[in-house]
Design a protein around this motif. Structure first.
Motif, PDB file in Angstrom:
ATOM      1  N   ASP A  97       7.900  -7.870 -10.214  1.00  0.00           N
ATOM      2  CA  ASP A  97       8.196  -8.784  -9.118  1.00  0.00           C
ATOM      3  C   ASP A  97       6.966  -9.606  -8.712  1.00  0.00           C
ATOM      4  O   ASP A  97       6.979 -10.278  -7.695  1.00  0.00           O
ATOM      5  N   GLN A  98       5.904  -9.517  -9.530  1.00  0.00           N
ATOM      6  CA  GLN A  98       4.659 -10.236  -9.252  1.00  0.00           C
ATOM      7  C   GLN A  98       4.047  -9.821  -7.917  1.00  0.00           C
ATOM      8  O   GLN A  98       3.461 -10.633  -7.188  1.00  0.00           O
ATOM      9  N   THR A  99       4.189  -8.534  -7.587  1.00  0.00           N
ATOM     10  CA  THR A  99       3.641  -7.980  -6.352  1.00  0.00           C
ATOM     11  C   THR A  99       2.572  -6.958  -6.693  1.00  0.00           C
ATOM     12  O   THR A  99       2.767  -6.126  -7.578  1.00  0.00           O
ATOM     13  N   CYS A 100       1.445  -7.023  -5.997  1.00  0.00           N
ATOM     14  CA  CYS A 100       0.373  -6.047  -6.202  1.00  0.00           C
ATOM     15  C   CYS A 100       0.716  -4.748  -5.485  1.00  0.00           C
ATOM     16  O   CYS A 100       1.379  -4.748  -4.448  1.00  0.00           O
ATOM     17  N   ILE A 101       0.245  -3.641  -6.029  1.00  0.00           N
ATOM     18  CA  ILE A 101       0.482  -2.339  -5.394  1.00  0.00           C
ATOM     19  C   ILE A 101      -0.799  -1.520  -5.440  1.00  0.00           C
ATOM     20  O   ILE A 101      -1.384  -1.305  -6.504  1.00  0.00           O
ATOM     21  N   LEU A 102      -1.259  -1.121  -4.262  1.00  0.00           N
ATOM     22  CA  LEU A 102      -2.455  -0.307  -4.119  1.00  0.00           C
ATOM     23  C   LEU A 102      -2.046   1.138  -3.904  1.00  0.00           C
ATOM     24  O   LEU A 102      -1.115   1.425  -3.141  1.00  0.00           O
ATOM     25  N   GLY A 103      -2.735   2.059  -4.567  1.00  0.00           N
ATOM     26  CA  GLY A 103      -2.447   3.477  -4.415  1.00  0.00           C
ATOM     27  C   GLY A 103      -3.411   4.111  -3.433  1.00  0.00           C
ATOM     28  O   GLY A 103      -4.632   3.928  -3.529  1.00  0.00           O
ATOM     29  N   ALA A 104      -2.880   4.856  -2.457  1.00  0.00           N
ATOM     30  CA  ALA A 104      -3.701   5.560  -1.475  1.00  0.00           C
ATOM     31  C   ALA A 104      -3.634   7.060  -1.747  1.00  0.00           C
ATOM     32  O   ALA A 104      -2.547   7.605  -1.971  1.00  0.00           O
ATOM     33  N   VAL A 143      -7.383   1.111  -5.292  1.00  0.00           N
ATOM     34  CA  VAL A 143      -7.281   2.451  -4.717  1.00  0.00           C
ATOM     35  C   VAL A 143      -7.886   2.445  -3.320  1.00  0.00           C
ATOM     36  O   VAL A 143      -8.951   1.853  -3.086  1.00  0.00           O
ATOM     37  N   ILE A 144      -7.183   3.092  -2.385  1.00  0.00           N
ATOM     38  CA  ILE A 144      -7.703   3.323  -1.040  1.00  0.00           C
ATOM     39  C   ILE A 144      -7.835   4.833  -0.880  1.00  0.00           C
ATOM     40  O   ILE A 144      -6.835   5.551  -0.957  1.00  0.00           O
ATOM     41  N   ASP A 145      -9.037   5.302  -0.660  1.00  0.00           N
ATOM     42  CA  ASP A 145      -9.277   6.745  -0.682  1.00  0.00           C
ATOM     43  C   ASP A 145      -9.200   7.338   0.725  1.00  0.00           C
ATOM     44  O   ASP A 145     -10.209   7.668   1.351  1.00  0.00           O
ATOM     45  N   PHE A 146      -7.964   7.486   1.211  1.00  0.00           N
ATOM     46  CA  PHE A 146      -7.749   8.072   2.527  1.00  0.00           C
ATOM     47  C   PHE A 146      -8.194   9.532   2.566  1.00  0.00           C
ATOM     48  O   PHE A 146      -8.634  10.021   3.609  1.00  0.00           O
ATOM     49  N   TYR A 206      -6.492   7.892  12.274  1.00  0.00           N
ATOM     50  CA  TYR A 206      -5.775   6.687  11.848  1.00  0.00           C
ATOM     51  C   TYR A 206      -6.717   5.482  11.807  1.00  0.00           C
ATOM     52  O   TYR A 206      -6.636   4.640  10.903  1.00  0.00           O
ATOM     53  N   GLU A 207      -7.613   5.392  12.768  1.00  0.00           N
ATOM     54  CA  GLU A 207      -8.558   4.279  12.759  1.00  0.00           C
ATOM     55  C   GLU A 207      -9.493   4.368  11.562  1.00  0.00           C
ATOM     56  O   GLU A 207      -9.804   3.343  10.924  1.00  0.00           O
ATOM     57  N   ALA A 208      -9.935   5.586  11.239  1.00  0.00           N
ATOM     58  CA  ALA A 208     -10.800   5.764  10.071  1.00  0.00           C
ATOM     59  C   ALA A 208     -10.077   5.356   8.790  1.00  0.00           C
ATOM     60  O   ALA A 208     -10.688   4.766   7.877  1.00  0.00           O
ATOM     61  N   MET A 209      -8.786   5.666   8.698  1.00  0.00           N
ATOM     62  CA  MET A 209      -8.013   5.254   7.531  1.00  0.00           C
ATOM     63  C   MET A 209      -7.977   3.734   7.409  1.00  0.00           C
ATOM     64  O   MET A 209      -8.198   3.168   6.332  1.00  0.00           O
ATOM     65  N   ALA A 210      -7.687   3.053   8.514  1.00  0.00           N
ATOM     66  CA  ALA A 210      -7.637   1.591   8.474  1.00  0.00           C
ATOM     67  C   ALA A 210      -8.986   0.996   8.095  1.00  0.00           C
ATOM     68  O   ALA A 210      -9.060   0.007   7.356  1.00  0.00           O
ATOM     69  N   ASN A 211     -10.050   1.614   8.584  1.00  0.00           N
ATOM     70  CA  ASN A 211     -11.386   1.111   8.274  1.00  0.00           C
ATOM     71  C   ASN A 211     -11.760   1.343   6.813  1.00  0.00           C
ATOM     72  O   ASN A 211     -12.689   0.697   6.307  1.00  0.00           O
ATOM     73  N   ALA A 212     -11.050   2.245   6.141  1.00  0.00           N
ATOM     74  CA  ALA A 212     -11.347   2.532   4.726  1.00  0.00           C
ATOM     75  C   ALA A 212     -10.737   1.505   3.785  1.00  0.00           C
ATOM     76  O   ALA A 212     -11.059   1.500   2.586  1.00  0.00           O
ATOM     77  N   VAL A 213      -9.873   0.636   4.290  1.00  0.00           N
ATOM     78  CA  VAL A 213      -9.228  -0.367   3.442  1.00  0.00           C
ATOM     79  C   VAL A 213     -10.208  -1.508   3.173  1.00  0.00           C
ATOM     80  O   VAL A 213     -10.722  -2.133   4.112  1.00  0.00           O
ATOM     81  N   ASP A 214     -10.494  -1.745   1.902  1.00  0.00           N
ATOM     82  CA  ASP A 214     -11.281  -2.910   1.516  1.00  0.00           C
ATOM     83  C   ASP A 214     -10.364  -4.126   1.606  1.00  0.00           C
ATOM     84  O   ASP A 214      -9.441  -4.281   0.796  1.00  0.00           O
ATOM     85  N   LEU A 215     -10.587  -4.966   2.591  1.00  0.00           N
ATOM     86  CA  LEU A 215      -9.679  -6.078   2.845  1.00  0.00           C
ATOM     87  C   LEU A 215      -9.582  -7.036   1.661  1.00  0.00           C
ATOM     88  O   LEU A 215      -8.569  -7.718   1.491  1.00  0.00           O
ATOM     89  N   ILE A 231       0.869  -1.175   0.000  1.00  0.00           N
ATOM     90  CA  ILE A 231       0.000   0.000   0.000  1.00  0.00           C
ATOM     91  C   ILE A 231       0.903   1.221   0.000  1.00  0.00           C
ATOM     92  O   ILE A 231       1.671   1.441   0.949  1.00  0.00           O
ATOM     93  N   LEU A 232       0.843   2.002  -1.058  1.00  0.00           N
ATOM     94  CA  LEU A 232       1.699   3.179  -1.213  1.00  0.00           C
ATOM     95  C   LEU A 232       0.906   4.441  -0.927  1.00  0.00           C
ATOM     96  O   LEU A 232      -0.094   4.730  -1.582  1.00  0.00           O
ATOM     97  N   MET A 233       1.363   5.203   0.055  1.00  0.00           N
ATOM     98  CA  MET A 233       0.803   6.529   0.335  1.00  0.00           C
ATOM     99  C   MET A 233       1.962   7.471   0.611  1.00  0.00           C
ATOM    100  O   MET A 233       2.478   7.553   1.722  1.00  0.00           O
ATOM    101  N   GLU A 234       2.405   8.169  -0.406  1.00  0.00           N
ATOM    102  CA  GLU A 234       3.539   9.074  -0.228  1.00  0.00           C
ATOM    103  C   GLU A 234       3.531  10.120  -1.332  1.00  0.00           C
ATOM    104  O   GLU A 234       3.160   9.839  -2.474  1.00  0.00           O
TER     105      GLU A 234
END
Length: 414
Positions: free
Chosen positions: A323-330, A365-368, A398-407, A290-293
Motif C-alpha cells: 500500500d506504499q505505507t511505511c511501517i516501524l516496528g517497536a 525500529v523504535i526501542d521502547f 509514556y513520555e519516555a516512550m514518545a521521546n524515544a521516537v526518532d522523528l 508504528i506497530l507495537m503489539e
C-alpha cells in the motif's frame, strides 16, 4: 505514499495548524467569490489527515433516544472538520438525527458560540447500516490542534449493540432521554462514561506536506494507566513533540490501540491483522504506522514461539508496503511481575525483540524496551516508569516512550 483513501474532497484552503482560539469552530470560512486562483491563498494544496482516531470495537450497554457527548483531543490543527461515525459492530440500522461539534469548556459544557451542527450529504440526519460507517460533510472553519472537542450525537430510538471504544481514558457524558446535542451547558448529561461511542475519527484538511501517523497496538498504545482526562498516552506526547517541529515536518497522529488486543487471535477487539485495513490502510493520508503489539499473545499463551509473531509481523509489513505505507516496528516493553509473566514467556519476548531490532524488515525500529527497562533488571520496568502492575507505563513512562521516537523515521518514503 498513499493519498486520501477515504472519499473526501480537497478544499484547497490553507491550514492554521494549532490555532487554540475560542473563535475556532464558531463560524464558516468566508467565501471569496472574486478571488483569483493565481493568488497564494488559492493555490495552496491540501490533503485530509486524521487529527484524532480511536479504533472501533463492540461495547456494552445500549441507548434509547439519548445523546452522547464524546470528548476527543486533536493532534494537529486544520480546516474543514469531518466526523467519522461507525456502526461496524452494531446489530441494527441506527439513525443519528443530530450531531454537533464544539470546544469543550469544563465537564460536559461547551464553549458558548462554538457548538455547530454537522451534516451528512446536506442532511442533519444520517442512517447508518450495521457493519457500516459514514463520513460527514466538511464543517467550514479552523480546527485547533492539541485541544479538546465535544462530539455530541443523538440516536433516534433504540441503538442496539453499540460500536465505540472501550478504553477512552477520558470522561464522556450521556444524557437523559432527548436530543441534547445542541446544548451548550452540560446539565442534561446526567451520566458519565469511560468509553467513546460511535465516533472513530476526526479528519481535517492540512497542507499537502502534512501526513498521518497511525499508532497501532494494545493497551500500552491505548494509554492504560495514564492519568484520566490529561491526554498522557504516548501518542499524545508524540503529537506534542511533533507540534514543536517546523510546519514541513509535522504529522497528524491517530491512536489505533485497543486494550487487550492481540496479533494472532481475537481478544479484546478483533486481532490486529483483521483490523489493519480498516484502522490503518483505509484512513486518509497514512504515511507511517508504528506497530507495537504482541505482549498479550505471549502473556496469554497464544504465541508459544517467537516465530508465530514474526510470521504475522511479516504479513503486516508486506501489506503495508503493498500500500506504499511505511511501517516501524517497536520492541515489546518488560513485563516481569505482571500476572501472566513466566520465564518461558520472557524468552519469547526477548527473541521477538531481537528480531525486531536486527532483521531489517521493518522500515525502522523504535526501542521502547530499551528506554523503559530497569538497567539493574532489564526484565522489569524502571520503577519510575511502572504504573504499578509491572505491565503498563506510568505517565513518565509514556513520555519516555514518545521521546524515544526518532522523528526523522516518521518521514520514511516508499
Amino acid at each position: 505514499m498513499n493519498r486520501s483513501r477515504m472519499p473526501l474532497v480537497a478544499a484547497g484552503l490553507a491550514v492554521a495548524a494549532g490555532l487554540a482560539t475560542v473563535a475556532a469552530l464558531t463560524g464558516p470560512v468566508a467565501a471569496e467569490p472574486n478571488s483569483d486562483a493565481s493568488t497564494p491563498a488559492a493555490s495552496v494544496t491540501t490533503d485530509q489527515v486524521v487529527t484524532w482516531g480511536a479504533s472501533a470495537d463492540r461495547t456494552g450497554g445500549s441507548f434509547t433516544d439519548q445523546t452522547v457527548r464524546n470528548i476527543v483531543h486533536t493532534s494537529i490543527g486544520g480546516k474543514n472538520l469531518r466526523i467519522s461515525l461507525s456502526n461496524v459492530f452494531g446489530d441494527r440500522i441506527v439513525t443519528f438525527d443530530s450531531v454537533h461539534v464544539g470546544l469543550q469548556s469544563t465537564g460536559a459544557a461547551v464553549v458558548p458560540g462554538s457548538n455547530r451542527q454537522v451534516t451528512f450529504a446536506g442532511s442533519t440526519s444520517v442512517t447508518v447500516p450495521n457493519g457500516a460507517e459514514v463520513l460527514s460533510d466538511p464543517l467550514p472553519g479552523d480546527v485547533p490542534g492539541d485541544t479538546n472537542l465535544t462530539v455530541s450525537i443523538h440516536v433516534r430510538g433504540a441503538s442496539g449493540t453499540l460500536t465505540g471504544h472501550n478504553l477512552a481514558m477520558q470522561t464522556n457524558y450521556v444524557s437523559a432521554a432527548g436530543d441534547h446535542a445542541a446544548d451548550v451547558d452540560g446539565t442534561a448529561f446526567t451520566q458519565q462514561a469511560t468509553r467513546w461511542y460511535w465516533v472513530d475519527a476526526l479528519v481535517v484538511d492540512a497542507p499537502q506536506q502534512v501526513d498521518t501517523v497511525a499508532t497501532l497496538g494494545d493497551s500500552i498504545t491505548d494509554g492504560y494507566g495514564s492519568t484520566r482526562d490529561a491526554n498522557r498516552r504516548w501518542p499524545n506526547y508524540l503529537a506534542r513533540r511533533i507540534a514543536d517541529q517546523p510546519p514541513a515536518h509535522q504529522f497528524a497522529i491517530m491512536n489505533e490501540g485497543i486494550s487487550g488486543n492481540r496479533v494472532l487471535t481475537d481478544g479484546a477487539g478483533v486481532n490486529v491483522q483483521a483490523r489493519f485495513d480498516r484502522d490503518v490502510l483505509s484512513q486518509p493520508d497514512v504515511r507511517t504506522v508504528i506497530l507495537m503489539e504482541g505482549i498479550n499473545d505471549i502473556g496469554g499463551g497464544v504465541a508459544t514461539s517467537a516465530d508465530q509473531l514474526i510470521s504475522a509481523y511479516r504479513i503486516l509489513i508486506a501489506r503495508a508496503h503493498a500500500d506504499q505505507t511505511c511501517i516501524l516496528g517497536a520492541t515489546l516493553t518488560p513485563f516481569e511481575g505482571a500476572g501472566y509473566y513466566s520465564p518461558a514467556k520472557e524468552a519469547i519476548r526477548e527473541q521477538v525483540n531481537t528480531w525486531i531490532r536486527t532483521s531489517g524488515e521493518f522500515d525502522g525500529v523504535i526501542d521502547f524496551d530499551q528506554v523503559t527497562r530497569d538497567p539493574a533488571n532489564p526484565k522489569r520496568f524502571l520503577p519510575a516508569y511502572d504504573v504499578g502492575d509491572h505491565l503498563h507505563p506510568s505517565d513518565a513512562g509514556y513520555e519516555a516512550m514518545a521521546n524515544a521516537v526518532d522523528l526523522r523515521q516518521l518521514e520514511c518514503t516508499r
